[in-house]
Design a protein around this motif. Structure first.
Motif, PDB file in Angstrom:
ATOM      1  N   TYR B  38      -9.996  47.736 -20.688  1.00  0.00           N
ATOM      2  CA  TYR B  38      -9.531  47.524 -19.063  1.00  0.00           C
ATOM      3  C   TYR B  38      -8.230  48.729 -18.781  1.00  0.00           C
ATOM      4  O   TYR B  38      -7.687  48.906 -20.224  1.00  0.00           O
ATOM      5  CB  TYR B  38      -9.682  46.214 -18.640  1.00  0.00           C
ATOM      6  N   ALA B  39      -7.335  49.108 -17.627  1.00  0.00           N
ATOM      7  CA  ALA B  39      -6.630  49.734 -17.816  1.00  0.00           C
ATOM      8  C   ALA B  39      -6.266  49.183 -16.000  1.00  0.00           C
ATOM      9  O   ALA B  39      -6.414  49.572 -15.695  1.00  0.00           O
ATOM     10  CB  ALA B  39      -6.611  50.827 -18.022  1.00  0.00           C
ATOM     11  N   PRO B  40      -4.675  49.042 -16.133  1.00  0.00           N
ATOM     12  CA  PRO B  40      -4.038  48.998 -14.839  1.00  0.00           C
ATOM     13  C   PRO B  40      -4.527  49.693 -14.002  1.00  0.00           C
ATOM     14  O   PRO B  40      -5.202  49.326 -12.683  1.00  0.00           O
ATOM     15  CB  PRO B  40      -2.394  49.024 -15.066  1.00  0.00           C
ATOM     16  N   SER B  41      -5.066  51.532 -13.810  1.00  0.00           N
ATOM     17  CA  SER B  41      -5.349  52.072 -12.957  1.00  0.00           C
ATOM     18  C   SER B  41      -6.548  53.134 -14.105  1.00  0.00           C
ATOM     19  O   SER B  41      -6.457  53.072 -14.955  1.00  0.00           O
ATOM     20  CB  SER B  41      -4.666  53.397 -12.948  1.00  0.00           C
ATOM     21  N   PRO B  42      -7.940  51.946 -13.523  1.00  0.00           N
ATOM     22  CA  PRO B  42      -8.894  52.527 -14.915  1.00  0.00           C
ATOM     23  C   PRO B  42      -9.591  54.227 -14.209  1.00  0.00           C
ATOM     24  O   PRO B  42      -8.926  54.720 -13.890  1.00  0.00           O
ATOM     25  CB  PRO B  42     -10.515  52.054 -14.051  1.00  0.00           C
ATOM     26  N   GLY B  43     -10.291  54.657 -15.882  1.00  0.00           N
ATOM     27  CA  GLY B  43     -10.300  56.261 -15.676  1.00  0.00           C
ATOM     28  C   GLY B  43      -9.445  56.475 -16.855  1.00  0.00           C
ATOM     29  O   GLY B  43      -9.243  56.260 -17.534  1.00  0.00           O
ATOM     30  N   LYS B  44      -8.361  57.803 -16.813  1.00  0.00           N
ATOM     31  CA  LYS B  44      -7.812  58.920 -17.846  1.00  0.00           C
ATOM     32  C   LYS B  44      -6.773  57.864 -18.291  1.00  0.00           C
ATOM     33  O   LYS B  44      -5.673  57.733 -17.288  1.00  0.00           O
ATOM     34  CB  LYS B  44      -7.548  60.502 -17.538  1.00  0.00           C
ATOM     35  N   VAL B  45      -6.594  57.193 -19.372  1.00  0.00           N
ATOM     36  CA  VAL B  45      -5.405  56.645 -19.596  1.00  0.00           C
ATOM     37  C   VAL B  45      -5.445  57.539 -21.245  1.00  0.00           C
ATOM     38  O   VAL B  45      -5.479  58.149 -21.932  1.00  0.00           O
ATOM     39  CB  VAL B  45      -5.867  55.767 -19.734  1.00  0.00           C
ATOM     40  N   SER B  46      -3.179  58.106 -20.831  1.00  0.00           N
ATOM     41  CA  SER B  46      -3.018  59.081 -22.021  1.00  0.00           C
ATOM     42  C   SER B  46      -2.387  57.944 -22.728  1.00  0.00           C
ATOM     43  O   SER B  46      -0.917  57.140 -23.095  1.00  0.00           O
ATOM     44  CB  SER B  46      -2.077  59.420 -20.952  1.00  0.00           C
ATOM     45  N   SER B  47      -2.818  58.110 -24.126  1.00  0.00           N
ATOM     46  CA  SER B  47      -2.358  57.577 -24.860  1.00  0.00           C
ATOM     47  C   SER B  47      -0.747  58.306 -25.907  1.00  0.00           C
ATOM     48  O   SER B  47      -0.201  58.844 -25.354  1.00  0.00           O
ATOM     49  CB  SER B  47      -3.096  57.480 -26.793  1.00  0.00           C
ATOM     50  N   SER B  48       0.246  57.668 -26.640  1.00  0.00           N
ATOM     51  CA  SER B  48       1.458  58.260 -26.708  1.00  0.00           C
ATOM     52  C   SER B  48       1.445  59.431 -27.342  1.00  0.00           C
ATOM     53  O   SER B  48       1.697  60.022 -27.207  1.00  0.00           O
ATOM     54  CB  SER B  48       2.271  57.012 -28.514  1.00  0.00           C
ATOM     55  N   GLN B  49       0.022  59.874 -27.947  1.00  0.00           N
ATOM     56  CA  GLN B  49      -0.174  61.248 -28.283  1.00  0.00           C
ATOM     57  C   GLN B  49       0.091  62.116 -27.649  1.00  0.00           C
ATOM     58  O   GLN B  49      -0.910  62.885 -27.632  1.00  0.00           O
ATOM     59  CB  GLN B  49      -0.996  60.488 -30.186  1.00  0.00           C
ATOM     60  N   GLY B  50      -0.750  62.068 -25.692  1.00  0.00           N
ATOM     61  CA  GLY B  50      -1.245  62.169 -25.239  1.00  0.00           C
ATOM     62  C   GLY B  50      -2.713  62.857 -24.800  1.00  0.00           C
ATOM     63  O   GLY B  50      -2.904  63.328 -24.068  1.00  0.00           O
ATOM     64  N   ILE B  51      -3.155  61.808 -26.416  1.00  0.00           N
ATOM     65  CA  ILE B  51      -4.688  62.032 -25.703  1.00  0.00           C
ATOM     66  C   ILE B  51      -5.452  61.280 -25.206  1.00  0.00           C
ATOM     67  O   ILE B  51      -5.012  60.395 -24.842  1.00  0.00           O
ATOM     68  CB  ILE B  51      -5.099  61.416 -27.671  1.00  0.00           C
ATOM     69  N   GLU B  52      -6.403  61.874 -24.072  1.00  0.00           N
ATOM     70  CA  GLU B  52      -6.663  60.452 -23.470  1.00  0.00           C
ATOM     71  C   GLU B  52      -7.694  59.765 -23.502  1.00  0.00           C
ATOM     72  O   GLU B  52      -8.828  60.785 -24.199  1.00  0.00           O
ATOM     73  CB  GLU B  52      -6.732  61.995 -21.859  1.00  0.00           C
ATOM     74  N   VAL B  53      -7.732  59.252 -23.020  1.00  0.00           N
ATOM     75  CA  VAL B  53      -8.920  58.002 -23.571  1.00  0.00           C
ATOM     76  C   VAL B  53      -9.225  57.163 -21.648  1.00  0.00           C
ATOM     77  O   VAL B  53      -8.974  56.935 -21.268  1.00  0.00           O
ATOM     78  CB  VAL B  53      -8.729  56.869 -24.468  1.00  0.00           C
ATOM     79  N   ILE B  54     -10.717  57.734 -22.259  1.00  0.00           N
ATOM     80  CA  ILE B  54     -11.781  56.726 -21.019  1.00  0.00           C
ATOM     81  C   ILE B  54     -11.140  55.151 -20.124  1.00  0.00           C
ATOM     82  O   ILE B  54     -12.761  55.124 -21.053  1.00  0.00           O
ATOM     83  CB  ILE B  54     -13.128  57.218 -19.963  1.00  0.00           C
ATOM     84  N   ALA B  55     -10.479  54.751 -19.383  1.00  0.00           N
ATOM     85  CA  ALA B  55     -11.143  52.791 -19.471  1.00  0.00           C
ATOM     86  C   ALA B  55     -11.850  52.349 -18.554  1.00  0.00           C
ATOM     87  O   ALA B  55     -11.059  53.272 -16.741  1.00  0.00           O
ATOM     88  CB  ALA B  55     -10.253  52.331 -19.183  1.00  0.00           C
ATOM     89  N   PRO B  56     -12.729  52.639 -18.707  1.00  0.00           N
ATOM     90  CA  PRO B  56     -13.735  52.108 -17.402  1.00  0.00           C
ATOM     91  C   PRO B  56     -13.759  51.495 -16.373  1.00  0.00           C
ATOM     92  O   PRO B  56     -13.978  51.495 -14.983  1.00  0.00           O
ATOM     93  CB  PRO B  56     -15.384  52.569 -18.057  1.00  0.00           C
ATOM     94  N   ARG B  57     -12.627  50.045 -16.185  1.00  0.00           N
ATOM     95  CA  ARG B  57     -12.922  48.953 -15.754  1.00  0.00           C
ATOM     96  C   ARG B  57     -11.046  49.120 -15.134  1.00  0.00           C
ATOM     97  O   ARG B  57      -9.862  48.934 -16.275  1.00  0.00           O
ATOM     98  CB  ARG B  57     -12.807  47.694 -16.587  1.00  0.00           C
ATOM     99  N   SER B  58     -11.305  47.880 -14.214  1.00  0.00           N
ATOM    100  CA  SER B  58      -9.936  48.337 -13.420  1.00  0.00           C
ATOM    101  C   SER B  58      -9.065  46.473 -14.483  1.00  0.00           C
ATOM    102  O   SER B  58     -10.417  46.002 -13.983  1.00  0.00           O
ATOM    103  CB  SER B  58      -9.702  48.090 -12.399  1.00  0.00           C
ATOM    104  N   LEU B  59      -7.745  46.702 -14.665  1.00  0.00           N
ATOM    105  CA  LEU B  59      -7.619  45.036 -15.003  1.00  0.00           C
ATOM    106  C   LEU B  59      -8.076  43.974 -13.501  1.00  0.00           C
ATOM    107  O   LEU B  59      -8.227  42.603 -14.568  1.00  0.00           O
ATOM    108  CB  LEU B  59      -5.740  44.998 -15.195  1.00  0.00           C
TER     109      LEU B  59
END
Lengths: 151, 151
Positions: B38-59
């Motif tokens: 989950y993420a506050p805004s679902p979709g691409k989430v950028s790590s500290s390193q700039g690598i993007e991971v998909i969070a499919p669901r909205s918090l």
């Protein structure tokens, strides 16, 4: 920035998350190196766990790397028979200063001929399968990791 | 499948990769549990390193979890002051059976009041900053990890 060296991480469907992000967590702090993520098809790449990670770059655009990191994971079982991928990996490995694999990533390197004449090892739970791809590799049955010469 | 329990992993911009994928590598093998991101805004989430991971669901769609995992990373520095996120985390934590944080994720839990009256710890390199958010938390200055009661 032109003096910066590149660590190229290869992602593929079915890669194991920790085999990438364990090393990446350390490698991100190496001075004068930066990380780039490549995949056979750039965009979303699905890990063994089904978690999707973005690989912004196409493997087709990579000619060489200062450090090439090839992770393992379930996806290697199909990829090891992908002629296009293996051929590309062969050329890329030949042009890269340092070539590293984790776990069953060694099967990909062996299949691409990149371990021929070198000492290498792999995850012991996949040892029989992986070592079948490298009859001319000096496989180390008990080492946790192996480092053998510069290329 | 209705008996399966859910491990909810919260991603946010600036999360630290290993704090998520280290635990995930183990948690994926726990019988009768499955992982969701989950993420506050679902979709691409950028790590500290700039690598993007998909969070499919909205918090916003998560009301409770059997296990709630809140990682740390640079992004906590801004998120700890995000009233909407902290309010949501408070409700979610109150409804979840087990709440876990890694590193500076403890600042988010403390700010959300979820550690009040509990023993807890955090990364010692961020200890001063994190512990400032929980005056009523029994912070453990030398523990590597702390487990304190069911909720």
């Amino acid at each position: 920035m032109s003096d910066e060296k590149e660590i190229a991480v290869i992602l593929f469907d079915g890669f194991e998350l920790l085999y990438v992000f364990g090393p990446v967590e350390l490698l991100q702090f190496v001075p004068h190196y930066h990380l780039e993520f490549y995949a056979p098809s750039p965009g979303k790449v699905s890990s063994s766990q089904g978690i999707e990670v973005i690989a912004p770059r196409s493997l087709a655009d990579l000619e060489s790397a200062d450090l090439l990191l090839v992770p393992g994971g379930k996806g290697t079982r199909a990829l090891v028979n992908d002629q296009d991928f293996i051929g590309r990996l062969h050329l890329l490995g030949k042009n890269s200063a340092t070539v590293v694999s984790v776990c069953t990533g060694a099967a990909l390197l062996a299949q691409a001929g990149l371990l021929s004449g070198y000492r290498a090892t792999t995850n012991k739970r996949a040892y029989h399968w992986v070592t079948g791809f490298g009859p001319d590799v000096s496989w180390q049955p008990s080492a946790r990791w192996v480092q053998d010469r510069s290329r």
